[in-house]
Write an enzyme that holds these catalytic residues in place. Structure first.
Site, PDB file in Angstrom:
ATOM      1  N   CYS A 105       0.862  -1.178   0.000  1.00 44.32           N
ATOM      2  CA  CYS A 105       0.000   0.000   0.000  1.00 44.32           C
ATOM      3  C   CYS A 105       0.893   1.221   0.000  1.00 44.32           C
ATOM      4  O   CYS A 105       1.806   1.326   0.823  1.00 44.32           O
ATOM      5  CB  CYS A 105      -0.911  -0.006   1.226  1.00 44.32           C
ATOM      6  SG  CYS A 105      -2.034   1.407   1.294  1.00 44.32           S
ATOM      7  N   TYR A 106       0.633   2.114  -0.934  1.00 41.63           N
ATOM      8  CA  TYR A 106       1.446   3.321  -1.074  1.00 41.63           C
ATOM      9  C   TYR A 106       0.557   4.554  -1.071  1.00 41.63           C
ATOM     10  O   TYR A 106      -0.522   4.544  -1.655  1.00 41.63           O
ATOM     11  CB  TYR A 106       2.208   3.317  -2.411  1.00 41.63           C
ATOM     12  CG  TYR A 106       3.093   2.133  -2.610  1.00 41.63           C
ATOM     13  CD1 TYR A 106       4.362   2.085  -2.045  1.00 41.63           C
ATOM     14  CD2 TYR A 106       2.672   1.050  -3.383  1.00 41.63           C
ATOM     15  CE1 TYR A 106       5.189   0.992  -2.243  1.00 41.63           C
ATOM     16  CE2 TYR A 106       3.504  -0.042  -3.580  1.00 41.63           C
ATOM     17  CZ  TYR A 106       4.755  -0.066  -3.006  1.00 41.63           C
ATOM     18  OH  TYR A 106       5.557  -1.147  -3.197  1.00 41.63           O
TER      19      TYR A 106
END
Length: 126
Positions: A105-106
């Protein structure tokens, strides 16, 4: 052999890419925005609803390829505000059970069309 997979129950590709590509026993699903296929518009401005819509779009593409989210091996989530991580994570958890897929997750500065969430996936083909 590389095969393109496309579903009318997910947003059509709007650029030089495919909704998904099947190769061997894997399906690579392009990043899905929270677009409702029937309207071409975002489902909501709410990050939880956007997360759900992204995953519903992925599920539709998986179904078209003859698989389902339960065979997801890897996802990547792009979000524009990591302070909403708990909300996104809660909605995400509604779609997966153990063993959950590997995931990254960014936080990103921006997403196409002003989306708050985009999700891509790699799904096994049984």
């Amino acid at each position: 052999m590389i095969t393109q997979v496309s579903s009318t129950h997910a947003p059509l590709a709007i650029g030089p890419y495919s909704q998904a590509i099947r190769i061997g026993n894997l399906l690579f699903v392009s990043g899905q925005l929270p677009i409702v296929p029937a309207t071409g518009e975002f489902c909501s401005d709410d990050v939880v609803a956007q997360t759900r819509q992204c995953l519903e779009n992925i599920a539709a593409i998986a179904h078209e390829a003859g698989t389902s989210l339960k065979y997801t091996v890897k996802t990547t989530l792009l979000v524009t505000d990591l302070s909403a991580f708990a909300l996104v994570n809660g909605a995400y958890a509604e779609f997966f059970s153990a063993p959950c897929p590997a995931r990254a997750c960014y936080e990103v500065k921006a997403l196409p069309k002003g989306a708050q969430v985009e999700i891509e996936a790699v799904i096994a083909l049984p």
